[in-house]
Design a protein around this motif. Structure first.
Motif, PDB file in Angstrom:
ATOM      1  N   PRO A 189       0.794  -1.285   0.039  1.00 42.47           N
ATOM      2  CA  PRO A 189      -0.086  -0.130  -0.161  1.00 42.47           C
ATOM      3  C   PRO A 189       0.879   1.433  -0.113  1.00 42.47           C
ATOM      4  CG  PRO A 189      -0.451  -1.491   1.881  1.00 42.47           C
ATOM      5  CD  PRO A 189       0.640  -1.831   1.094  1.00 42.47           C
ATOM      6  N   MET A 190       2.105   1.394   0.432  1.00 41.12           N
ATOM      7  CA  MET A 190       2.889   2.420   0.523  1.00 41.12           C
ATOM      8  C   MET A 190       3.194   2.803  -1.027  1.00 41.12           C
ATOM      9  SD  MET A 190       3.204   3.477   3.455  1.00 41.12           S
ATOM     10  CE  MET A 190       4.735   4.564   3.593  1.00 41.12           C
ATOM     11  N   TYR A 191       3.691   1.928  -1.788  1.00 39.84           N
ATOM     12  CA  TYR A 191       3.878   2.095  -3.045  1.00 39.84           C
ATOM     13  C   TYR A 191       2.580   2.658  -3.658  1.00 39.84           C
ATOM     14  CZ  TYR A 191       8.144  -0.550  -2.439  1.00 39.84           C
ATOM     15  OH  TYR A 191       9.362  -1.061  -2.109  1.00 39.84           O
ATOM     16  N   SER A 192       1.474   2.002  -3.514  1.00 42.61           N
ATOM     17  CA  SER A 192       0.150   2.683  -4.126  1.00 42.61           C
ATOM     18  C   SER A 192       0.132   4.299  -3.741  1.00 42.61           C
ATOM     19  CB  SER A 192      -1.067   1.956  -3.662  1.00 42.61           C
ATOM     20  OG  SER A 192      -1.005   0.686  -4.092  1.00 42.61           O
ATOM     21  N   ILE A 193       0.085   4.658  -2.548  1.00 42.72           N
ATOM     22  CA  ILE A 193      -0.016   5.675  -2.138  1.00 42.72           C
ATOM     23  C   ILE A 193       1.031   6.835  -2.836  1.00 42.72           C
ATOM     24  CG2 ILE A 193       0.291   7.330  -0.007  1.00 42.72           C
ATOM     25  CD1 ILE A 193      -0.971   5.344   1.471  1.00 42.72           C
ATOM     26  N   LEU A 194       2.285   6.342  -2.939  1.00 47.58           N
ATOM     27  CA  LEU A 194       3.211   7.310  -3.725  1.00 47.58           C
ATOM     28  C   LEU A 194       2.970   7.269  -5.125  1.00 47.58           C
ATOM     29  CD1 LEU A 194       6.519   6.014  -1.916  1.00 47.58           C
ATOM     30  CD2 LEU A 194       5.221   8.109  -1.524  1.00 47.58           C
ATOM     31  N   LEU A 195       2.483   6.343  -5.767  1.00 51.23           N
ATOM     32  CA  LEU A 195       2.071   6.256  -7.252  1.00 51.23           C
ATOM     33  C   LEU A 195       0.849   7.149  -7.382  1.00 51.23           C
ATOM     34  CD1 LEU A 195       2.692   2.724  -8.369  1.00 51.23           C
ATOM     35  CD2 LEU A 195       3.874   4.441  -9.188  1.00 51.23           C
ATOM     36  N   LEU A 196      -0.099   7.232  -6.419  1.00 50.33           N
ATOM     37  CA  LEU A 196      -1.470   7.921  -6.479  1.00 50.33           C
ATOM     38  C   LEU A 196      -0.779   9.596  -6.453  1.00 50.33           C
ATOM     39  CD1 LEU A 196      -4.202   8.050  -6.653  1.00 50.33           C
ATOM     40  CD2 LEU A 196      -4.551   7.984  -4.262  1.00 50.33           C
ATOM     41  N   VAL A 197       0.398   9.752  -5.283  1.00 42.48           N
ATOM     42  CA  VAL A 197       0.888  11.124  -5.242  1.00 42.48           C
ATOM     43  C   VAL A 197       1.555  11.590  -6.779  1.00 42.48           C
ATOM     44  CG1 VAL A 197       2.751  12.628  -4.309  1.00 42.48           C
ATOM     45  CG2 VAL A 197       1.284  11.104  -2.847  1.00 42.48           C
ATOM     46  N   ALA A 198       2.078  10.854  -7.161  1.00 46.25           N
ATOM     47  CA  ALA A 198       2.799  10.940  -8.809  1.00 46.25           C
ATOM     48  C   ALA A 198       1.498  11.106  -9.850  1.00 46.25           C
ATOM     49  CB  ALA A 198       3.638   9.934  -9.319  1.00 46.25           C
ATOM     50  N   SER A 199       0.464  10.542  -9.705  1.00 47.82           N
ATOM     51  CA  SER A 199      -0.545  10.813 -10.608  1.00 47.82           C
ATOM     52  C   SER A 199      -1.280  12.255 -10.304  1.00 47.82           C
ATOM     53  CB  SER A 199      -1.535   9.601 -10.429  1.00 47.82           C
ATOM     54  OG  SER A 199      -2.787  10.015 -11.203  1.00 47.82           O
ATOM     55  N   PHE A 200      -1.519  12.398  -9.020  1.00 44.23           N
ATOM     56  CA  PHE A 200      -1.979  13.866  -8.644  1.00 44.23           C
ATOM     57  C   PHE A 200      -0.900  14.907  -9.304  1.00 44.23           C
ATOM     58  CE2 PHE A 200      -4.818  12.104  -5.060  1.00 44.23           C
ATOM     59  CZ  PHE A 200      -5.671  11.869  -5.932  1.00 44.23           C
ATOM     60  N   GLY A 201       0.224  14.714  -9.041  1.00 42.33           N
ATOM     61  CA  GLY A 201       1.484  15.621  -9.555  1.00 42.33           C
ATOM     62  C   GLY A 201       1.179  16.041 -11.261  1.00 42.33           C
ATOM     63  N   ALA A 202       0.956  14.826 -11.909  1.00 41.15           N
ATOM     64  CA  ALA A 202       0.949  14.848 -13.177  1.00 41.15           C
ATOM     65  C   ALA A 202      -0.224  15.530 -13.665  1.00 41.15           C
ATOM     66  CB  ALA A 202       1.129  13.453 -13.965  1.00 41.15           C
ATOM     67  N   ILE A 203      -1.229  15.429 -12.876  1.00 44.81           N
ATOM     68  CA  ILE A 203      -2.706  15.752 -13.315  1.00 44.81           C
ATOM     69  C   ILE A 203      -2.583  17.387 -13.176  1.00 44.81           C
ATOM     70  CG2 ILE A 203      -4.869  16.085 -12.532  1.00 44.81           C
ATOM     71  CD1 ILE A 203      -5.020  13.369 -12.301  1.00 44.81           C
ATOM     72  N   SER A 204      -1.934  18.007 -11.902  1.00 45.39           N
ATOM     73  CA  SER A 204      -1.664  19.169 -11.667  1.00 45.39           C
ATOM     74  C   SER A 204      -0.806  19.808 -12.633  1.00 45.39           C
ATOM     75  CB  SER A 204      -1.067  19.319 -10.247  1.00 45.39           C
ATOM     76  OG  SER A 204      -0.489  20.736 -10.160  1.00 45.39           O
ATOM     77  N   GLY A 205       0.163  19.165 -13.347  1.00 44.27           N
ATOM     78  CA  GLY A 205       0.916  19.712 -14.368  1.00 44.27           C
ATOM     79  C   GLY A 205       0.020  19.947 -15.752  1.00 44.27           C
ATOM     80  N   LEU A 206      -0.885  18.845 -15.897  1.00 40.27           N
ATOM     81  CA  LEU A 206      -1.918  19.113 -16.870  1.00 40.27           C
ATOM     82  C   LEU A 206      -2.847  20.313 -16.731  1.00 40.27           C
ATOM     83  CD1 LEU A 206      -3.110  15.438 -17.645  1.00 40.27           C
ATOM     84  CD2 LEU A 206      -2.011  16.849 -19.188  1.00 40.27           C
ATOM     85  N   TYR A 207      -3.167  20.658 -15.451  1.00 43.04           N
ATOM     86  CA  TYR A 207      -3.850  21.932 -15.308  1.00 43.04           C
ATOM     87  C   TYR A 207      -3.016  23.168 -15.618  1.00 43.04           C
ATOM     88  CZ  TYR A 207      -7.874  19.393 -13.067  1.00 43.04           C
ATOM     89  OH  TYR A 207      -8.757  18.541 -12.953  1.00 43.04           O
TER      90      TYR A 207
END
Length: 140
Positions: free
Chosen positions: A27-45
């Motif tokens: 689950p720790m890897y899942s959380i870190l990957l979710l943070v990376a996904s949120f960061g990429a979405i922020s870059g898209l914005y």
């Protein structure tokens, strides 16, 4: 040119990281990957000229909610998902189901390629089309 490359880069990071979130056993890897996904979405914005939404994405989701998720996972001390007897005899783990899923994935990619090849107005950005009102920031 560089905006297009950044758009595809951020989009690919968001899609791959989101797909890997559900495939991790830790689950720790899942959380870190979710943070990376949120960061990429922020870059898209940011690329879509929505800096306010990008900052809110970083502050609210990446900063607050993911810290709570991380705190709960650390509090529960669940490093690896348990492999139960139901998981071992699940019908979706059969080779036939995996092949069927692979065929469906190939069909989806073919349909997406066909749909993208049939579009005619992909060349111009939405804001660059005639009659589009330009908005530069939240202040307008």
């Amino acid at each position: 040119m560089s905006e297009t490359v950044l758009f595809y880069l951020f989009g690919a990071i968001a899609v791959v990281a989101s797909a890997l979130v559900i495939g991790q056993r830790n689950p720790m890897y899942s959380i870190l990957l979710l943070v990376a996904s949120f960061g990429a979405i922020s870059g898209l914005y940011v690329l879509l000229d929505a800096p306010f939404i990008a900052v809110i994405q970083v502050i609210v989701y990446t900063g607050a909610i993911m810290v709570l998720f991380l705190y709960v996972v650390m509090l529960l001390n669940a490093p690896v998902e348990d492999d139960t007897a139901w998981d071992r005899r699940n019908l979706l783990r059969e080779p036939g189901a995996a092949r069927f899923g692979a065929v469906l994935a190939v069909v989806l990619v073919l349909q997406l390629g066909w749909a993208l090849s049939r579009t005619s107005e992909v060349r111009a950005a939405v804001g660059a089309r005639a009659g589009a009102e330009t908005v530069s920031s939240v202040r307008n």
